[in-house]
Design a protein around this motif. Structure first.
Motif, PDB file in Angstrom:
ATOM      1  N   TRP A  40       0.815  -1.215   0.000  1.00  0.00           N
ATOM      2  CA  TRP A  40       0.000   0.000   0.000  1.00  0.00           C
ATOM      3  C   TRP A  40       0.846   1.261   0.000  1.00  0.00           C
ATOM      4  O   TRP A  40       0.585   2.200  -0.753  1.00  0.00           O
ATOM      5  N   LEU A  41       1.901   1.306   0.813  1.00  0.00           N
ATOM      6  CA  LEU A  41       2.659   2.539   1.001  1.00  0.00           C
ATOM      7  C   LEU A  41       3.780   2.745  -0.009  1.00  0.00           C
ATOM      8  O   LEU A  41       4.045   3.877  -0.429  1.00  0.00           O
ATOM      9  N   PHE A  42       4.460   1.675  -0.418  1.00  0.00           N
ATOM     10  CA  PHE A  42       5.719   1.844  -1.138  1.00  0.00           C
ATOM     11  C   PHE A  42       5.674   1.384  -2.588  1.00  0.00           C
ATOM     12  O   PHE A  42       5.856   2.182  -3.490  1.00  0.00           O
ATOM     13  N   ASN A  47       7.002  -2.161 -28.007  1.00  0.00           N
ATOM     14  CA  ASN A  47       8.171  -2.929 -27.654  1.00  0.00           C
ATOM     15  C   ASN A  47       8.860  -2.415 -26.384  1.00  0.00           C
ATOM     16  O   ASN A  47       9.875  -2.943 -25.947  1.00  0.00           O
ATOM     17  N   SER A  48       8.257  -1.425 -25.726  1.00  0.00           N
ATOM     18  CA  SER A  48       8.825  -0.892 -24.481  1.00  0.00           C
ATOM     19  C   SER A  48       8.714  -1.904 -23.359  1.00  0.00           C
ATOM     20  O   SER A  48       9.667  -2.128 -22.608  1.00  0.00           O
ATOM     21  N   LEU A  49       7.530  -2.488 -23.205  1.00  0.00           N
ATOM     22  CA  LEU A  49       7.277  -3.522 -22.211  1.00  0.00           C
ATOM     23  C   LEU A  49       6.651  -4.705 -22.921  1.00  0.00           C
ATOM     24  O   LEU A  49       5.763  -4.530 -23.771  1.00  0.00           O
ATOM     25  N   LEU A  50       7.097  -5.916 -22.574  1.00  0.00           N
ATOM     26  CA  LEU A  50       6.654  -7.112 -23.267  1.00  0.00           C
ATOM     27  C   LEU A  50       5.703  -7.920 -22.398  1.00  0.00           C
ATOM     28  O   LEU A  50       5.745  -7.849 -21.163  1.00  0.00           O
ATOM     29  N   VAL A  51       4.837  -8.693 -23.057  1.00  0.00           N
ATOM     30  CA  VAL A  51       3.988  -9.629 -22.326  1.00  0.00           C
ATOM     31  C   VAL A  51       4.888 -10.573 -21.531  1.00  0.00           C
ATOM     32  O   VAL A  51       5.819 -11.167 -22.070  1.00  0.00           O
ATOM     33  N   GLY A  52       4.626 -10.690 -20.237  1.00  0.00           N
ATOM     34  CA  GLY A  52       5.456 -11.523 -19.377  1.00  0.00           C
ATOM     35  C   GLY A  52       6.495 -10.752 -18.592  1.00  0.00           C
ATOM     36  O   GLY A  52       7.211 -11.341 -17.782  1.00  0.00           O
ATOM     37  N   ASP A  53       6.579  -9.427 -18.787  1.00  0.00           N
ATOM     38  CA  ASP A  53       7.454  -8.597 -17.950  1.00  0.00           C
ATOM     39  C   ASP A  53       6.803  -8.412 -16.576  1.00  0.00           C
ATOM     40  O   ASP A  53       5.607  -8.100 -16.473  1.00  0.00           O
ATOM     41  N   TYR A  54       7.603  -8.572 -15.530  1.00  0.00           N
ATOM     42  CA  TYR A  54       7.153  -8.332 -14.157  1.00  0.00           C
ATOM     43  C   TYR A  54       7.801  -7.031 -13.670  1.00  0.00           C
ATOM     44  O   TYR A  54       9.023  -6.888 -13.733  1.00  0.00           O
ATOM     45  N   LEU A  55       6.959  -6.113 -13.190  1.00  0.00           N
ATOM     46  CA  LEU A  55       7.425  -4.768 -12.864  1.00  0.00           C
ATOM     47  C   LEU A  55       7.283  -4.476 -11.377  1.00  0.00           C
ATOM     48  O   LEU A  55       6.439  -5.045 -10.688  1.00  0.00           O
ATOM     49  N   PHE A  56       8.104  -3.517 -10.919  1.00  0.00           N
ATOM     50  CA  PHE A  56       7.848  -2.864  -9.644  1.00  0.00           C
ATOM     51  C   PHE A  56       7.255  -1.492  -9.949  1.00  0.00           C
ATOM     52  O   PHE A  56       7.797  -0.731 -10.762  1.00  0.00           O
ATOM     53  N   VAL A  57       6.154  -1.189  -9.290  1.00  0.00           N
ATOM     54  CA  VAL A  57       5.447   0.076  -9.487  1.00  0.00           C
ATOM     55  C   VAL A  57       5.538   0.878  -8.204  1.00  0.00           C
ATOM     56  O   VAL A  57       5.083   0.430  -7.150  1.00  0.00           O
ATOM     57  N   SER A  58       6.138   2.052  -8.292  1.00  0.00           N
ATOM     58  CA  SER A  58       6.331   2.900  -7.118  1.00  0.00           C
ATOM     59  C   SER A  58       5.056   3.681  -6.808  1.00  0.00           C
ATOM     60  O   SER A  58       4.530   4.403  -7.658  1.00  0.00           O
ATOM     61  N   ARG A  59       4.574   3.530  -5.572  1.00  0.00           N
ATOM     62  CA  ARG A  59       3.451   4.341  -5.108  1.00  0.00           C
ATOM     63  C   ARG A  59       3.924   5.644  -4.465  1.00  0.00           C
ATOM     64  O   ARG A  59       3.115   6.540  -4.206  1.00  0.00           O
ATOM     65  N   ASN A  67       6.078   7.861  -5.780  1.00  0.00           N
ATOM     66  CA  ASN A  67       6.296   8.969  -6.708  1.00  0.00           C
ATOM     67  C   ASN A  67       5.137   9.955  -6.721  1.00  0.00           C
ATOM     68  O   ASN A  67       5.326  11.170  -6.625  1.00  0.00           O
ATOM     69  N   TYR A  68       3.917   9.429  -6.885  1.00  0.00           N
ATOM     70  CA  TYR A  68       2.759  10.310  -6.970  1.00  0.00           C
ATOM     71  C   TYR A  68       1.988  10.383  -5.652  1.00  0.00           C
ATOM     72  O   TYR A  68       1.012  11.128  -5.558  1.00  0.00           O
ATOM     73  N   GLY A  69       2.422   9.617  -4.661  1.00  0.00           N
ATOM     74  CA  GLY A  69       1.726   9.566  -3.377  1.00  0.00           C
ATOM     75  C   GLY A  69       0.673   8.472  -3.371  1.00  0.00           C
ATOM     76  O   GLY A  69      -0.175   8.410  -4.268  1.00  0.00           O
ATOM     77  N   THR A  70       0.729   7.604  -2.379  1.00  0.00           N
ATOM     78  CA  THR A  70      -0.248   6.528  -2.311  1.00  0.00           C
ATOM     79  C   THR A  70      -1.604   7.063  -1.871  1.00  0.00           C
ATOM     80  O   THR A  70      -1.696   8.129  -1.252  1.00  0.00           O
ATOM     81  N   THR A  71      -2.659   6.328  -2.195  1.00  0.00           N
ATOM     82  CA  THR A  71      -4.009   6.750  -1.839  1.00  0.00           C
ATOM     83  C   THR A  71      -4.568   5.855  -0.736  1.00  0.00           C
ATOM     84  O   THR A  71      -4.234   4.673  -0.649  1.00  0.00           O
ATOM     85  N   THR A  72      -5.409   6.439   0.094  1.00  0.00           N
ATOM     86  CA  THR A  72      -6.043   5.652   1.152  1.00  0.00           C
ATOM     87  C   THR A  72      -7.133   4.764   0.554  1.00  0.00           C
ATOM     88  O   THR A  72      -7.727   5.111  -0.476  1.00  0.00           O
ATOM     89  N   PRO A  73      -7.390   3.608   1.163  1.00  0.00           N
ATOM     90  CA  PRO A  73      -8.383   2.684   0.609  1.00  0.00           C
ATOM     91  C   PRO A  73      -9.794   3.275   0.622  1.00  0.00           C
ATOM     92  O   PRO A  73     -10.185   3.964   1.554  1.00  0.00           O
ATOM     93  N   ILE A  74     -10.537   2.964  -0.432  1.00  0.00           N
ATOM     94  CA  ILE A  74     -11.953   3.313  -0.492  1.00  0.00           C
ATOM     95  C   ILE A  74     -12.796   2.147   0.015  1.00  0.00           C
ATOM     96  O   ILE A  74     -13.809   2.336   0.682  1.00  0.00           O
ATOM     97  N   THR A  75     -12.336   0.928  -0.289  1.00  0.00           N
ATOM     98  CA  THR A  75     -13.078  -0.284   0.058  1.00  0.00           C
ATOM     99  C   THR A  75     -12.311  -1.049   1.130  1.00  0.00           C
ATOM    100  O   THR A  75     -11.426  -1.846   0.813  1.00  0.00           O
ATOM    101  N   PRO A  76     -12.615  -0.838   2.418  1.00  0.00           N
ATOM    102  CA  PRO A  76     -11.820  -1.461   3.482  1.00  0.00           C
ATOM    103  C   PRO A  76     -12.116  -2.943   3.695  1.00  0.00           C
ATOM    104  O   PRO A  76     -11.279  -3.665   4.221  1.00  0.00           O
ATOM    105  N   LEU A  77     -13.309  -3.406   3.309  1.00  0.00           N
ATOM    106  CA  LEU A  77     -13.676  -4.804   3.537  1.00  0.00           C
ATOM    107  C   LEU A  77     -13.142  -5.658   2.390  1.00  0.00           C
ATOM    108  O   LEU A  77     -13.847  -5.968   1.419  1.00  0.00           O
ATOM    109  N   GLN A  78     -11.868  -6.013   2.493  1.00  0.00           N
ATOM    110  CA  GLN A  78     -11.194  -6.722   1.406  1.00  0.00           C
ATOM    111  C   GLN A  78     -10.209  -7.729   1.977  1.00  0.00           C
ATOM    112  O   GLN A  78      -9.542  -7.468   2.992  1.00  0.00           O
ATOM    113  N   VAL A  79     -10.105  -8.895   1.354  1.00  0.00           N
ATOM    114  CA  VAL A  79      -9.105  -9.886   1.750  1.00  0.00           C
ATOM    115  C   VAL A  79      -7.723  -9.308   1.445  1.00  0.00           C
ATOM    116  O   VAL A  79      -7.489  -8.840   0.317  1.00  0.00           O
TER     117      VAL A  79
END
Length: 392
Positions: free
Chosen positions: A39-41, A54-66, A68-80
Protein backbone atom coordinates in the motif's frame (compact mmCIF):
# COMPACT_ATOMS: atom_id res chain seq x y z
CA UNK A 1 18.14 -15.87 68.28
CA UNK A 2 15.93 -17.82 66.03
CA UNK A 3 16.33 -17.31 62.23
CA UNK A 4 13.37 -17.15 59.99
CA UNK A 5 13.51 -18.46 56.47
CA UNK A 6 12.01 -16.38 53.73
CA UNK A 7 10.28 -18.47 51.12
CA UNK A 8 9.82 -16.92 47.70
CA UNK A 9 7.13 -18.10 45.33
CA UNK A 10 8.83 -19.48 42.27
CA UNK A 11 8.31 -17.29 39.25
CA UNK A 12 5.77 -18.65 36.85
CA UNK A 13 7.42 -19.86 33.68
CA UNK A 14 6.32 -18.15 30.47
CA UNK A 15 4.08 -20.39 28.50
CA UNK A 16 5.93 -21.67 25.45
CA UNK A 17 4.21 -21.12 22.10
CA UNK A 18 3.24 -24.19 20.20
CA UNK A 19 4.74 -24.66 16.71
CA UNK A 20 1.31 -23.97 15.22
CA UNK A 21 0.98 -20.67 17.15
CA UNK A 22 4.48 -19.58 16.07
CA UNK A 23 3.63 -20.38 12.46
CA UNK A 24 0.36 -18.43 12.65
CA UNK A 25 2.13 -15.44 14.22
CA UNK A 26 4.75 -15.48 11.47
CA UNK A 27 2.11 -15.65 8.75
CA UNK A 28 0.14 -12.79 10.33
CA UNK A 29 3.26 -10.63 10.59
CA UNK A 30 4.20 -11.39 6.96
CA UNK A 31 0.70 -10.54 5.71
CA UNK A 32 0.54 -7.26 7.65
CA UNK A 33 4.05 -6.26 6.52
CA UNK A 34 3.38 -7.17 2.88
CA UNK A 35 0.05 -5.32 2.92
CA UNK A 36 1.67 -2.15 4.31
CA UNK A 37 4.57 -2.32 1.83
CA UNK A 38 2.17 -2.92 -1.07
CA UNK A 39 0.00 0.00 0.00
CA UNK A 40 2.66 2.54 1.00
CA UNK A 41 5.72 1.84 -1.14
CA UNK A 42 5.45 -0.35 -4.21
CA UNK A 43 3.42 -3.07 -5.91
CA UNK A 44 4.30 -5.87 -8.29
CA UNK A 45 2.62 -5.87 -11.69
CA UNK A 46 2.77 -8.19 -14.70
CA UNK A 47 2.24 -7.15 -18.33
CA UNK A 48 -0.70 -9.21 -19.65
CA UNK A 49 -1.20 -7.68 -23.14
CA UNK A 50 1.00 -6.32 -25.96
CA UNK A 51 -0.31 -2.74 -25.73
CA UNK A 52 3.05 -1.40 -24.48
CA UNK A 53 5.33 -3.38 -26.79
CA UNK A 54 8.17 -2.93 -27.65
CA UNK A 55 8.82 -0.89 -24.48
CA UNK A 56 7.28 -3.52 -22.21
CA UNK A 57 6.65 -7.11 -23.27
CA UNK A 58 3.99 -9.63 -22.33
CA UNK A 59 5.46 -11.52 -19.38
CA UNK A 60 7.45 -8.60 -17.95
CA UNK A 61 7.15 -8.33 -14.16
CA UNK A 62 7.43 -4.77 -12.86
CA UNK A 63 7.85 -2.86 -9.64
CA UNK A 64 5.45 0.08 -9.49
CA UNK A 65 6.33 2.90 -7.12
CA UNK A 66 3.45 4.34 -5.11
CA UNK A 67 5.76 6.92 -3.54
CA UNK A 68 6.30 8.97 -6.71
CA UNK A 69 2.76 10.31 -6.97
CA UNK A 70 1.73 9.57 -3.38
CA UNK A 71 -0.25 6.53 -2.31
CA UNK A 72 -4.01 6.75 -1.84
CA UNK A 73 -6.04 5.65 1.15
CA UNK A 74 -8.38 2.68 0.61
CA UNK A 75 -11.95 3.31 -0.49
CA UNK A 76 -13.08 -0.28 0.06
CA UNK A 77 -11.82 -1.46 3.48
CA UNK A 78 -13.68 -4.80 3.54
CA UNK A 79 -11.19 -6.72 1.41
CA UNK A 80 -9.11 -9.89 1.75
CA UNK A 81 -5.47 -8.71 2.16
CA UNK A 82 -3.11 -8.97 -0.85
CA UNK A 83 -5.95 -9.53 -3.33
CA UNK A 84 -7.44 -7.45 -6.12
CA UNK A 85 -11.07 -8.05 -7.18
CA UNK A 86 -11.04 -11.85 -6.65
CA UNK A 87 -9.58 -14.45 -4.28
CA UNK A 88 -6.48 -16.09 -5.72
CA UNK A 89 -7.21 -18.65 -8.42
CA UNK A 90 -10.99 -18.22 -8.24
CA UNK A 91 -13.72 -15.94 -9.51
CA UNK A 92 -14.96 -15.32 -5.94
CA UNK A 93 -15.03 -11.57 -5.14
CA UNK A 94 -12.39 -10.68 -2.55
CA UNK A 95 -14.22 -7.63 -1.22
CA UNK A 96 -17.55 -6.33 0.01
CA UNK A 97 -18.64 -2.85 -1.05
CA UNK A 98 -20.91 -2.32 1.94
CA UNK A 99 -18.60 0.43 3.22
CA UNK A 100 -17.11 3.07 0.89
CA UNK A 101 -14.72 5.61 2.43
CA UNK A 102 -13.57 8.97 1.05
CA UNK A 103 -10.19 8.78 -0.67
CA UNK A 104 -7.12 10.85 0.23
CA UNK A 105 -3.73 10.97 -1.47
CA UNK A 106 -0.60 11.16 0.66
CA UNK A 107 2.20 13.53 -0.45
CA UNK A 108 4.39 12.16 -3.25
CA UNK A 109 7.76 12.99 -4.78
CA UNK A 110 6.34 14.34 -8.05
CA UNK A 111 3.29 14.80 -10.21
CA UNK A 112 2.45 12.72 -13.28
CA UNK A 113 4.45 14.07 -16.24
CA UNK A 114 4.22 13.60 -19.98
CA UNK A 115 6.24 10.52 -20.89
CA UNK A 116 5.77 8.72 -17.55
CA UNK A 117 4.73 5.07 -17.71
CA UNK A 118 1.81 4.96 -15.29
CA UNK A 119 -0.30 2.24 -13.67
CA UNK A 120 -3.89 3.26 -13.00
CA UNK A 121 -7.32 1.82 -12.28
CA UNK A 122 -9.39 1.50 -15.45
CA UNK A 123 -12.05 4.24 -15.22
CA UNK A 124 -14.65 2.60 -17.45
CA UNK A 125 -15.31 -0.15 -14.93
CA UNK A 126 -17.59 2.47 -13.42
CA UNK A 127 -21.15 1.07 -12.99
CA UNK A 128 -22.51 3.65 -15.46
CA UNK A 129 -19.79 3.12 -18.09
CA UNK A 130 -18.73 -0.53 -18.33
CA UNK A 131 -21.53 -1.71 -20.64
CA UNK A 132 -20.92 1.12 -23.09
CA UNK A 133 -17.29 0.07 -23.62
CA UNK A 134 -17.78 -3.69 -23.84
CA UNK A 135 -17.08 -3.59 -27.61
CA UNK A 136 -13.61 -2.16 -26.98
CA UNK A 137 -12.81 -4.06 -23.78
CA UNK A 138 -14.66 -7.38 -23.56
CA UNK A 139 -15.59 -8.88 -20.20
CA UNK A 140 -15.78 -5.58 -18.33
CA UNK A 141 -17.34 -5.67 -14.86
CA UNK A 142 -18.18 -2.82 -12.46
CA UNK A 143 -15.91 -2.39 -9.42
CA UNK A 144 -15.27 0.29 -6.76
CA UNK A 145 -12.75 2.91 -7.94
CA UNK A 146 -9.80 1.51 -5.96
CA UNK A 147 -10.44 -2.06 -7.16
CA UNK A 148 -10.87 -1.46 -10.87
CA UNK A 149 -8.51 -3.36 -13.16
CA UNK A 150 -4.90 -2.17 -13.23
CA UNK A 151 -3.83 -0.82 -16.62
CA UNK A 152 -0.43 0.45 -17.69
CA UNK A 153 0.08 3.10 -20.38
CA UNK A 154 2.26 6.10 -21.11
CA UNK A 155 0.97 9.53 -20.19
CA UNK A 156 0.90 11.70 -23.31
CA UNK A 157 -1.25 14.53 -21.98
CA UNK A 158 -1.50 16.02 -18.49
CA UNK A 159 -4.27 18.21 -17.13
CA UNK A 160 -4.70 21.37 -19.20
CA UNK A 161 -2.75 20.11 -22.22
CA UNK A 162 -4.13 20.57 -25.72
CA UNK A 163 -3.44 17.25 -27.42
CA UNK A 164 -3.64 16.26 -31.07
CA UNK A 165 -2.46 13.29 -33.13
CA UNK A 166 -1.52 14.05 -36.74
CA UNK A 167 -0.56 11.15 -39.01
CA UNK A 168 0.41 9.09 -35.96
CA UNK A 169 2.54 11.80 -34.31
CA UNK A 170 1.39 13.16 -30.94
CA UNK A 171 1.43 16.96 -30.56
CA UNK A 172 1.05 18.62 -27.15
CA UNK A 173 0.31 22.34 -27.04
CA UNK A 174 1.31 22.59 -30.69
CA UNK A 175 4.71 20.86 -30.34
CA UNK A 176 5.57 17.36 -31.51
CA UNK A 177 6.04 15.13 -28.48
CA UNK A 178 9.22 13.07 -28.29
CA UNK A 179 8.32 9.50 -29.21
CA UNK A 180 9.20 6.64 -26.83
CA UNK A 181 12.46 4.93 -27.78
CA UNK A 182 10.77 1.57 -28.49
CA UNK A 183 7.40 2.79 -29.74
CA UNK A 184 5.76 0.47 -32.29
CA UNK A 185 3.62 1.20 -35.32
CA UNK A 186 2.08 -0.92 -38.03
CA UNK A 187 3.98 -1.36 -41.32
CA UNK A 188 3.43 -3.05 -44.67
CA UNK A 189 6.47 -4.95 -45.94
CA UNK A 190 6.36 -5.73 -49.66
CA UNK A 191 8.54 -8.75 -50.55
CA UNK A 192 9.66 -10.35 -53.82
CA UNK A 193 10.26 -13.86 -52.49
CA UNK A 194 9.19 -16.25 -49.76
CA UNK A 195 10.32 -15.28 -46.25
CA UNK A 196 11.65 -17.46 -43.44
CA UNK A 197 9.46 -15.85 -40.79
CA UNK A 198 11.38 -17.38 -37.87
CA UNK A 199 14.74 -16.05 -39.05
CA UNK A 200 13.55 -12.64 -40.23
CA UNK A 201 10.87 -11.64 -37.75
CA UNK A 202 11.35 -13.59 -34.52
CA UNK A 203 15.12 -13.10 -34.48
CA UNK A 204 14.61 -9.37 -34.90
CA UNK A 205 12.20 -9.29 -31.96
CA UNK A 206 9.07 -8.94 -34.13
CA UNK A 207 6.36 -11.17 -32.71
CA UNK A 208 3.25 -9.50 -34.16
CA UNK A 209 3.15 -10.19 -37.90
CA UNK A 210 0.73 -11.60 -40.46
CA UNK A 211 0.95 -12.42 -44.14
CA UNK A 212 -0.85 -9.84 -46.26
CA UNK A 213 -4.18 -11.03 -47.65
CA UNK A 214 -7.20 -9.39 -49.23
CA UNK A 215 -8.84 -9.21 -45.81
CA UNK A 216 -6.59 -6.24 -45.06
CA UNK A 217 -7.34 -2.79 -46.49
CA UNK A 218 -6.83 -3.11 -50.24
CA UNK A 219 -5.31 0.37 -50.41
CA UNK A 220 -2.18 -0.87 -48.60
CA UNK A 221 -0.71 -2.78 -51.54
CA UNK A 222 -0.89 -2.89 -55.32
CA UNK A 223 -2.72 -5.79 -56.96
CA UNK A 224 0.46 -7.76 -57.71
CA UNK A 225 2.17 -7.16 -54.35
CA UNK A 226 2.64 -9.72 -51.62
CA UNK A 227 4.04 -9.10 -48.20
CA UNK A 228 3.44 -8.84 -44.46
CA UNK A 229 1.71 -6.61 -41.97
CA UNK A 230 4.01 -6.18 -38.96
CA UNK A 231 4.04 -4.13 -35.79
CA UNK A 232 7.54 -2.91 -35.00
CA UNK A 233 9.73 0.07 -34.13
CA UNK A 234 11.03 2.61 -36.69
CA UNK A 235 14.61 1.37 -36.14
CA UNK A 236 13.70 -2.24 -36.83
CA UNK A 237 11.63 -1.18 -39.85
CA UNK A 238 14.70 0.61 -41.23
CA UNK A 239 16.79 -2.54 -40.66
CA UNK A 240 14.26 -4.79 -42.42
CA UNK A 241 14.20 -2.35 -45.33
CA UNK A 242 17.87 -3.11 -46.08
CA UNK A 243 17.20 -6.81 -46.78
CA UNK A 244 17.47 -7.69 -50.47
CA UNK A 245 14.10 -9.46 -50.62
CA UNK A 246 12.22 -6.32 -49.43
CA UNK A 247 10.77 -4.16 -52.19
CA UNK A 248 9.44 -1.45 -49.88
CA UNK A 249 8.24 -0.87 -46.33
CA UNK A 250 5.69 1.77 -45.42
CA UNK A 251 3.84 2.76 -42.24
CA UNK A 252 0.11 2.04 -42.31
CA UNK A 253 -1.84 5.12 -41.25
CA UNK A 254 -5.52 5.92 -41.40
CA UNK A 255 -6.42 9.00 -43.44
CA UNK A 256 -7.54 12.18 -41.75
CA UNK A 257 -11.34 12.46 -41.75
CA UNK A 258 -11.84 8.69 -41.89
CA UNK A 259 -14.03 8.08 -38.83
CA UNK A 260 -13.03 5.02 -36.80
CA UNK A 261 -15.77 3.08 -34.95
CA UNK A 262 -15.65 2.61 -31.16
CA UNK A 263 -13.38 5.65 -30.71
CA UNK A 264 -13.86 8.08 -27.82
CA UNK A 265 -16.05 10.05 -27.79
CA UNK A 266 -18.90 8.24 -29.47
CA UNK A 267 -20.40 11.14 -31.40
CA UNK A 268 -21.44 11.90 -34.98
CA UNK A 269 -19.96 15.38 -34.47
CA UNK A 270 -16.40 13.99 -34.54
CA UNK A 271 -14.61 12.15 -37.38
CA UNK A 272 -11.37 11.13 -35.66
CA UNK A 273 -9.32 7.95 -35.83
CA UNK A 274 -6.33 6.51 -33.95
CA UNK A 275 -3.82 8.20 -36.28
CA UNK A 276 -5.59 11.56 -36.57
CA UNK A 277 -7.21 12.49 -33.28
CA UNK A 278 -8.22 15.77 -31.71
CA UNK A 279 -7.44 18.49 -30.91
CA UNK A 280 -8.70 17.82 -27.41
CA UNK A 281 -8.08 19.66 -24.12
CA UNK A 282 -7.39 17.39 -21.13
CA UNK A 283 -9.60 18.45 -18.16
CA UNK A 284 -7.82 20.37 -15.39
CA UNK A 285 -9.05 21.17 -11.89
CA UNK A 286 -10.52 24.69 -11.75
CA UNK A 287 -10.86 25.14 -15.52
CA UNK A 288 -14.32 26.16 -16.70
CA UNK A 289 -15.71 25.06 -20.08
CA UNK A 290 -18.82 26.02 -21.98
CA UNK A 291 -20.93 22.93 -22.57
CA UNK A 292 -21.37 23.09 -26.32
CA UNK A 293 -22.54 19.97 -28.14
CA UNK A 294 -18.93 18.92 -28.82
CA UNK A 295 -17.81 19.58 -25.23
CA UNK A 296 -20.76 17.61 -23.88
CA UNK A 297 -19.61 14.66 -26.01
CA UNK A 298 -16.03 15.04 -24.74
CA UNK A 299 -16.65 15.74 -21.07
CA UNK A 300 -20.13 14.38 -20.32
CA UNK A 301 -18.84 11.15 -18.77
CA UNK A 302 -16.31 13.05 -16.66
CA UNK A 303 -19.06 15.23 -15.23
CA UNK A 304 -21.47 12.35 -14.66
CA UNK A 305 -19.14 9.61 -13.39
CA UNK A 306 -15.78 10.83 -12.10
CA UNK A 307 -16.05 14.34 -10.68
CA UNK A 308 -18.12 13.55 -7.60
CA UNK A 309 -21.38 15.07 -8.79
CA UNK A 310 -24.87 13.97 -7.76
CA UNK A 311 -28.01 13.73 -9.90
CA UNK A 312 -26.20 14.27 -13.20
CA UNK A 313 -27.64 12.59 -16.30
CA UNK A 314 -25.68 12.37 -19.57
CA UNK A 315 -27.60 10.83 -22.44
CA UNK A 316 -28.61 11.52 -26.04
CA UNK A 317 -26.01 14.29 -26.34
CA UNK A 318 -27.52 16.27 -23.44
CA UNK A 319 -26.41 16.74 -19.83
CA UNK A 320 -28.57 17.79 -16.90
CA UNK A 321 -28.25 18.08 -13.13
CA UNK A 322 -31.34 17.84 -10.93
CA UNK A 323 -33.36 17.92 -14.16
CA UNK A 324 -31.90 21.25 -15.35
CA UNK A 325 -29.57 21.54 -18.39
CA UNK A 326 -25.93 22.43 -17.64
CA UNK A 327 -24.48 25.18 -19.84
CA UNK A 328 -20.99 25.39 -18.31
CA UNK A 329 -18.87 23.35 -15.95
CA UNK A 330 -15.77 23.72 -13.73
CA UNK A 331 -13.72 20.54 -13.30
CA UNK A 332 -13.08 19.33 -9.74
CA UNK A 333 -9.94 17.27 -10.31
CA UNK A 334 -7.13 16.74 -12.83
CA UNK A 335 -7.29 14.18 -15.63
CA UNK A 336 -4.75 12.52 -17.93
CA UNK A 337 -4.62 11.14 -21.46
CA UNK A 338 -2.89 7.75 -21.71
CA UNK A 339 -1.65 5.82 -24.75
CA UNK A 340 0.12 2.50 -25.26
CA UNK A 341 3.52 2.47 -26.95
CA UNK A 342 2.18 -0.17 -29.36
CA UNK A 343 0.20 2.58 -31.03
CA UNK A 344 -1.80 0.38 -33.41
CA UNK A 345 -2.65 -2.30 -30.85
CA UNK A 346 -3.63 -0.47 -27.69
CA UNK A 347 -7.06 0.11 -26.16
CA UNK A 348 -6.26 3.42 -24.47
CA UNK A 349 -7.62 6.93 -23.95
CA UNK A 350 -8.33 7.19 -27.67
CA UNK A 351 -10.99 4.52 -27.12
CA UNK A 352 -12.31 5.09 -23.58
CA UNK A 353 -11.35 8.62 -22.55
CA UNK A 354 -9.57 10.35 -19.68
CA UNK A 355 -7.99 8.92 -16.52
CA UNK A 356 -9.00 10.78 -13.33
CA UNK A 357 -6.23 11.62 -10.87
CA UNK A 358 -7.92 9.60 -8.12
CA UNK A 359 -7.47 6.48 -10.33
CA UNK A 360 -3.67 6.85 -10.54
CA UNK A 361 -1.86 4.00 -8.75
CA UNK A 362 1.84 4.62 -9.33
CA UNK A 363 4.82 4.95 -11.65
CA UNK A 364 6.35 1.88 -13.32
CA UNK A 365 10.02 1.87 -12.32
CA UNK A 366 11.84 -1.26 -13.51
CA UNK A 367 11.43 -4.82 -14.78
CA UNK A 368 12.56 -7.34 -12.16
CA UNK A 369 11.72 -10.51 -14.13
CA UNK A 370 10.67 -11.30 -17.70
CA UNK A 371 9.22 -14.61 -18.88
CA UNK A 372 8.57 -15.28 -22.57
CA UNK A 373 5.07 -16.81 -22.90
CA UNK A 374 6.05 -18.36 -26.26
CA UNK A 375 9.71 -19.38 -25.94
CA UNK A 376 11.51 -21.08 -28.83
CA UNK A 377 13.35 -23.27 -26.30
CA UNK A 378 13.23 -24.09 -22.59
CA UNK A 379 16.45 -22.15 -22.03
CA UNK A 380 14.91 -19.09 -23.66
CA UNK A 381 11.91 -18.89 -21.35
CA UNK A 382 13.54 -16.25 -19.13
CA UNK A 383 14.53 -13.07 -20.98
CA UNK A 384 17.76 -12.45 -19.09
CA UNK A 385 18.52 -9.22 -20.96
CA UNK A 386 15.37 -7.60 -19.53
CA UNK A 387 15.92 -8.34 -15.84
CA UNK A 388 16.38 -5.12 -13.79
CA UNK A 389 15.80 -2.99 -16.88
CA UNK A 390 14.84 0.59 -16.06
CA UNK A 391 11.58 1.62 -17.71
CA UNK A 392 12.02 4.56 -20.06
Amino acid sequence: MQSTEVFQKPAEQKKKKTPLREWLDSVLFAVVAATLIRWLFFSAFVIPTPSMENSLLVGDYLFVSRLNYGTTTPITPLQVPLTHQTIWGTQIPSYLDWIQLPQYRLPGFSEVKNGDVVVFNLPVEHPKAYQKYSNVLPDLHPHPADLRSNYIKRCVGIAGDKLEIRAGQVYVNGKAQENPVRMQNEYFISVNTAVNEENIFRKNGITDYAQFTETFDDTIAANDESGYIVKTTPDLAAKIKTYDFVKRIEPILLSKGLKEPFLFPSSDLIDWNKDNYGPIVVPKKGIKVALTDVNIALYGEVIQNYDGNDNVVFENGKITQNGLPLTEYTFKQDYFFMMGDNRHNSADSRYWGFVPKDHIVGKAVFVWMSIDPNPTSLLGKIRWDRIFRIIQ
